[in-house]
Motif scaffolding. Structure first.
Motif, mmCIF file in Angstrom:
data_model
loop_
_atom_site.group_PDB
_atom_site.id
_atom_site.type_symbol
_atom_site.label_atom_id
_atom_site.label_comp_id
_atom_site.label_asym_id
_atom_site.label_seq_id
_atom_site.Cartn_x
_atom_site.Cartn_y
_atom_site.Cartn_z
ATOM 1 N N ARG A 249 42.958 2.202 -29.261
ATOM 2 C CA ARG A 249 43.521 1.275 -30.253
ATOM 3 C C ARG A 249 44.207 0.126 -29.546
ATOM 4 N NH1 ARG A 249 49.188 2.265 -31.195
ATOM 5 N NH2 ARG A 249 49.775 4.182 -30.154
ATOM 6 N N SER A 258 51.027 -1.254 -33.217
ATOM 7 C CA SER A 258 49.886 -2.074 -33.616
ATOM 8 C C SER A 258 50.227 -3.558 -33.415
ATOM 9 C CB SER A 258 49.578 -1.800 -35.093
ATOM 10 O OG SER A 258 48.662 -2.748 -35.585
ATOM 11 N N GLY A 264 45.592 -2.246 -38.315
ATOM 12 C CA GLY A 264 45.332 -1.556 -37.058
ATOM 13 C C GLY A 264 43.932 -1.904 -36.589
ATOM 14 N N ARG A 335 45.696 1.312 -41.318
ATOM 15 C CA ARG A 335 46.332 2.538 -40.823
ATOM 16 C C ARG A 335 47.822 2.397 -40.500
ATOM 17 N NH1 ARG A 335 43.336 6.285 -36.431
ATOM 18 N NH2 ARG A 335 41.758 5.986 -38.046
ATOM 19 N N PRO A 336 48.276 1.295 -39.844
ATOM 20 C CA PRO A 336 49.728 1.228 -39.538
ATOM 21 C C PRO A 336 50.609 1.236 -40.780
ATOM 22 C CG PRO A 336 48.533 -0.617 -38.517
ATOM 23 C CD PRO A 336 47.527 0.154 -39.312
#
Ligand code: GTQ
Length: 349
Positions: A249, A258, A264, A335-336
């Protein structure tokens, strides 16, 4: 859900009349919709979809003959989820589009509270400037314009340049937090030479007195694909994760978080012939194939992908990837946001 036995016709009629009466006072019965409101597991409206670059490239180029970048401000074809027609989104929370800039053109400077990423797909010679620093855009480069940073784009080269835009537009629309302004100058003054931020913050070091404040944007705004490729090549000597292959990532190097709080972003390699086990997660994800060819099996339906194709996997849809030739994928999701709220889930078959 209502009771298991169907009510008598007279009861049903009485209820319908009651619903009509309370509707005039802007009320409605929860018991008719509870199952849909609080489902046992996610039921996204978005559906799986793929945009094959070889099939859409000509439409993108045609936009270049119909409108200038200056006139459009941003000349972009929005990738609309087929189940969310007219809503300008690829998932419920994310926006994606293909932006075209022709030689000599400028996309004028502006800023907005929406966070944006660019993933360069086609052509060379364009640049993005972020808060006074330019970066040349090369295929596969991941470039970000965090919330409220000034940004403009230009093409100093000889060929059309196309990149994928990813923004959190639907999320900010939902929250009611969208603000934007245009700059008086169409191109920002250059405050630092190209490469300055990467040298200062992107070499496993930061300036000795640097302390990131929570509201500061990440100090690095370009993640050159050459570096990502080198990392993925080196780690490919180890054993791949059965569900993800080799997946990294992107981070803000000053914090490990992030690069942007709402989006993300990931890079992933799958060795030739490798097939992942089914995997699902609650963040609907947009994938871009940067190298190779493969198949994405999404809840049982197979979509063949090749270089520069974009596909979307809605929340909680099982994904299986097969690499026919060694594959490199870029992806992004919300996602974050889900993780910050303690909501994110994944499941490995
Ligand atoms: O480059 O700032 O695709 O503001 C949509 C909205 C790109 C941009 C998009 C934007 C931009």
């Amino acid at each position: 859900m209502l009771a298991h036995t169907a009510p008598h016709a007279a009861t049903q009629a009485a209820r319908r009349q009651y619903y009509a009466r309370i509707a005039t006072q802007h009320m409605s019965p929860l018991w008719e919709v509870l199952g849909a409101l609080v489902p046992p597991s996610p039921r996204p409206e978005a559906v799986p979809a793929i945009w094959r670059y070889a099939q859409v490239r000509e439409q993108v180029m045609e936009a270049g003959r119909l409108i200038t970048a200056e006139e459009a401000e941003r000349r972009v074809l929005i990738l609309e989820n087929p189940a969310l027609h007219g809503q300008s989104c690829i998932t419920a929370s994310l926006y994606a589009g293909l932006q075209l800039i022709l030689p000599g053109e400028v996309a004028p400077a502006h800023r907005h509270t929406q966070s944006a990423l660019r993933l360069v797909l086609d052509g060379e010679g364009a640049y993005t400037a972020v808060d006074g620093e330019r970066t040349t855009m090369r295929r596969g480069d991941f470039i970000i314009t965090p919330s409220w940073t000034w940004h403009d784009h230009g093409n100093l080269g000889k060929e059309p340049v196309v990149w994928l835009d990813g923004l959190d537009i639907p999320l900010l629309r939902f929250l009611g937090t969208g603000f934007a302004e245009k700059s008086a100058q169409s191109a920002q003054p250059q405050l630092r030479p190209e490469g300055d931020s990467l040298a200062r913050f992107g070499s496993n070091m930061v300036p000795v007195d640097f302390h990131q404040q929570p509201s500061d944007p990440t100090p690095v705004f370009v993640y050159p694909y050459s570096r990502t490729q080198a990392s993925l090549r080196v780690i490919s000597h180890s054993a791949p994760d059965a569900h993800l292959g080799f997946k990294l990532r992107y981070v803000n190097p000053a914090t490990g978080a992030s690069p942007m709080p709402t989006i993300g972003s990931f890079a992933q390699a799958l060795p030739e012939g490798f097939e992942t086990l089914p995997y699902r997660c609650t963040d609907g994800t947009v994938y871009v194939c940067l190298e190779g060819t493969g198949d994405a099996e999404i809840d049982g339906a197979t979509h063949r992908f090749a270089e520069s194709d974009v596909f979307v996997v809605p929340p909680w849809h099982a994904l299986r990837l097969r690499a026919n030739r060694r594959v490199t994928l870029f992806s992004f999701s919300d996602r974050p946001v889900q993780q910050a709220l303690g909501l994110w889930r994944e499941q490995r078959a």
